[in-house]
Design a protein around this motif. Structure first.
Motif, short mmCIF file in Angstrom:
data_model
loop_
_atom_site.label_atom_id
_atom_site.label_comp_id
_atom_site.label_asym_id
_atom_site.label_seq_id
_atom_site.Cartn_x
_atom_site.Cartn_y
_atom_site.Cartn_z
N ARG A 79 -23.21 -3.64 -11.17
CA ARG A 79 -21.77 -3.77 -11.46
C ARG A 79 -21.35 -5.23 -11.47
O ARG A 79 -20.52 -5.66 -12.26
N ILE A 80 -21.92 -5.99 -10.52
CA ILE A 80 -21.81 -7.43 -10.58
C ILE A 80 -23.24 -7.92 -10.78
O ILE A 80 -24.17 -7.15 -10.57
N THR A 81 -23.38 -9.17 -11.20
CA THR A 81 -24.75 -9.65 -11.42
C THR A 81 -25.08 -10.76 -10.43
O THR A 81 -24.32 -11.71 -10.28
N LEU A 82 -26.20 -10.59 -9.77
CA LEU A 82 -26.69 -11.64 -8.87
C LEU A 82 -28.06 -12.09 -9.37
O LEU A 82 -28.79 -11.31 -9.99
N PRO A 83 -28.41 -13.35 -9.11
CA PRO A 83 -29.71 -13.87 -9.59
C PRO A 83 -30.89 -13.25 -8.85
O PRO A 83 -30.74 -12.69 -7.77
N ARG A 84 -32.07 -13.33 -9.46
CA ARG A 84 -33.34 -12.96 -8.80
C ARG A 84 -34.09 -14.28 -8.61
O ARG A 84 -34.91 -14.68 -9.46
N PRO A 85 -33.80 -15.00 -7.50
CA PRO A 85 -34.32 -16.38 -7.39
C PRO A 85 -35.84 -16.44 -7.44
O PRO A 85 -36.52 -15.65 -6.80
N MET A 86 -36.34 -17.37 -8.24
CA MET A 86 -37.77 -17.69 -8.35
C MET A 86 -38.63 -16.53 -8.83
O MET A 86 -39.84 -16.53 -8.64
N LEU A 87 -37.99 -15.57 -9.48
CA LEU A 87 -38.75 -14.41 -9.95
C LEU A 87 -39.86 -14.84 -10.91
O LEU A 87 -40.95 -14.28 -10.91
N HIS A 88 -39.58 -15.85 -11.72
CA HIS A 88 -40.56 -16.28 -12.72
C HIS A 88 -41.15 -17.64 -12.40
O HIS A 88 -41.50 -18.41 -13.29
N SER A 89 -41.29 -17.95 -11.12
CA SER A 89 -41.75 -19.30 -10.75
C SER A 89 -43.27 -19.43 -10.80
O SER A 89 -43.81 -20.51 -10.55
N HIS A 90 -43.97 -18.32 -11.09
CA HIS A 90 -45.44 -18.34 -11.20
C HIS A 90 -46.13 -18.83 -9.93
O HIS A 90 -47.19 -19.43 -9.98
N ASP A 91 -45.49 -18.64 -8.80
CA ASP A 91 -46.17 -18.90 -7.53
C ASP A 91 -45.74 -17.79 -6.57
O ASP A 91 -45.09 -16.82 -6.99
N PHE A 92 -46.09 -17.93 -5.31
CA PHE A 92 -45.76 -16.86 -4.37
C PHE A 92 -44.71 -17.32 -3.36
O PHE A 92 -44.62 -16.79 -2.26
N ASP A 93 -43.92 -18.31 -3.78
CA ASP A 93 -42.85 -18.78 -2.90
C ASP A 93 -41.55 -18.04 -3.21
O ASP A 93 -41.39 -17.45 -4.28
N PHE A 94 -40.64 -18.10 -2.26
CA PHE A 94 -39.35 -17.42 -2.38
C PHE A 94 -38.23 -18.41 -2.07
O PHE A 94 -38.46 -19.44 -1.44
N SER A 95 -37.03 -18.06 -2.49
CA SER A 95 -35.85 -18.83 -2.09
C SER A 95 -34.67 -17.86 -2.08
O SER A 95 -34.39 -17.21 -3.08
N PHE A 96 -34.01 -17.75 -0.95
CA PHE A 96 -32.92 -16.78 -0.86
C PHE A 96 -31.56 -17.40 -0.56
O PHE A 96 -30.56 -16.69 -0.53
#
Ligand code: KG4
Ligand code: ZN
Length: 344
Positions: free
Chosen positions: A194-211
């Motif tokens: 209903r609202i849109t939120l980002p999917r951080p680092m989804l396509h970063s090609h590594d196994f790191d995250f950022s929230f």
């Protein structure tokens, strides 16, 4: 071998009795959530003081439940880190005091190793090697687990942990502490997308995250906009969906890169039902296996500490006289990959 496990790294006092042949005999948990609720997060000094009040009475209770005497104990395990320094020191001092009095070893256990090995207690348990996703209030890490004590970090969060993102977003939505269960409950009535939120680092090609950016995106949605109950539920649902999307995608990519087909999901956020359902679905589709600890052992508990100690003590090369000889300093910061294999 009978091991007493003591967990006091944060805001839960957990104790357990694990027997290497008979399994889990008894356990107890006291949650300090109500104590910290009015502050919106854990107050370290209050946490330490409350652990002091609870550890021994809880230990007496489980010994009684198991029909064991304190003199039956063969070892005492405690969480040595990572966690809150003062809170850790409570478990460490009680464990070392008891161990000294009883003439048995005291074993300092890594909290995340406890989380990571907890699924091995289940009937259907993973076989080494496997990939583990550790998602707790303080950590978000993907690890390759070769055997007990051999953990290779594949990727981790660059800022907030997944649980921390849940907790902070819950605060923005006016929900209580801890935020994970509160958001999950609210999300059930919400409509993701209903609202849109980002999917951080989804396509970063590594196994790191950022929230942390996700939390800021929620703030932007919420700020100055008096959201009604449905809109708040929609934010919760979309937030949860964003976290789940990223955790699932990165974990599957890590399995693929490592050429492994077994994933362990451990830590408090692993209790999230939407996350569990998505992992189960993905596993079924891709012919993978996903393992979770029992729901009650996803969040902090003494069982995982007693169990990790029992596994270490049964490992090849473990010498009982080496345990507990070191000091009883605790390690509030302690990378899991620094842990050694089970050897003397
Ligand atoms: O593993 P844990 O009990 O403690 C740490 O070692 O940090 O994890 C606590 C974290 C908290 O951030 C809490 O909000 C989150 O796990 N959590 C959840 C759920 N239950 C606990 N997050 C999402 N959904 C849940 N159902
Ligand atoms: Zn934990």
């Amino acid at each position: 071998m009978l091991v007493l496990g003591i967990e006091t790294s944060c805001d839960d006092t957990g104790v357990a009795l694990y027997h290497s042949d008979r399994g889990l005999l008894a356990h107890a948990l006291y949650s300090q959530a109500a104590l910290h609720a009015e502050y919106g997060g854990v107050v370290p000094e209050l946490a330490s003081r409350d652990h002091i009040r609870r550890v021994l009475p809880l230990t007496r209770t489980i010994l009684k439940q198991a029909g064991s005497a304190v003199t039956d104990l063969d070892a005492i395990a405690y969480t040595a880190g990572p966690g809150l320094a003062g809170a850790l020191l409570v478990g460490a001092s009680v464990a070392h005091g008891m161990a000294y009095a009883l003439g048995v070893p005291a074993l300092g256990i890594h909290h995340l190793e406890g989380h990571l090995l907890a699924p091995l207690m289940e009937q259907s348990a993973p076989q080494f090697p496997f990939v583990a996703l550790l998602v707790s209030g303080g950590h978000t890490q993907l690890m390759r687990v070769a055997r007990v004590g051999e953990y290779e970090l594949l990727g981790e969060t660059l800022d907030d942990a997944a649980g921390e993102a849940f907790d902070k977003t819950a605060q923005l939505l006016g929900l209580g502490y801890p935020g994970g269960p509160a958001i999950a409950q609210l999300a059930e009535r919400g409509r993701p997308g209903r609202i849109t939120l980002p999917r951080p680092m989804l396509h970063s090609h590594d196994f790191d995250f950022s929230f942390s950016g996700l939390k800021t995106a929620v703030l932007t949605q919420v700020k100055g906009r008096g959201l009604d109950a449905q809109a708040r539920a929609d934010v919760a649902a979309e937030f949860q969906a964003a976290i789940v999307d990223v955790l699932v995608a990165k974990s599957l990519a890590a399995l693929k890169r490592e050429g492994l087909a077994q994933l362990v999901v451990a830590g408090g956020v692993g209790a999230n039902r939407a996350l569990r359902a998505r992992f189960m679905q993905a596993a079924a589709e891709k012919g993978l296996q996903v393992f979770f600890p029992a729901l009650e052992f996803c969040t902090d508990n003494g069982v995982m500490i007693a169990y990790a100690a029992a596994l270490r003590m049964q490992g090849p090369g473990f010498r009982i006289e080496d345990a507990g000889k070191n000091d009883f300093s605790v390690r509030p910061r302690w990378p899991l990959s620094e842990l050694g294999r089970v050897s003397a």
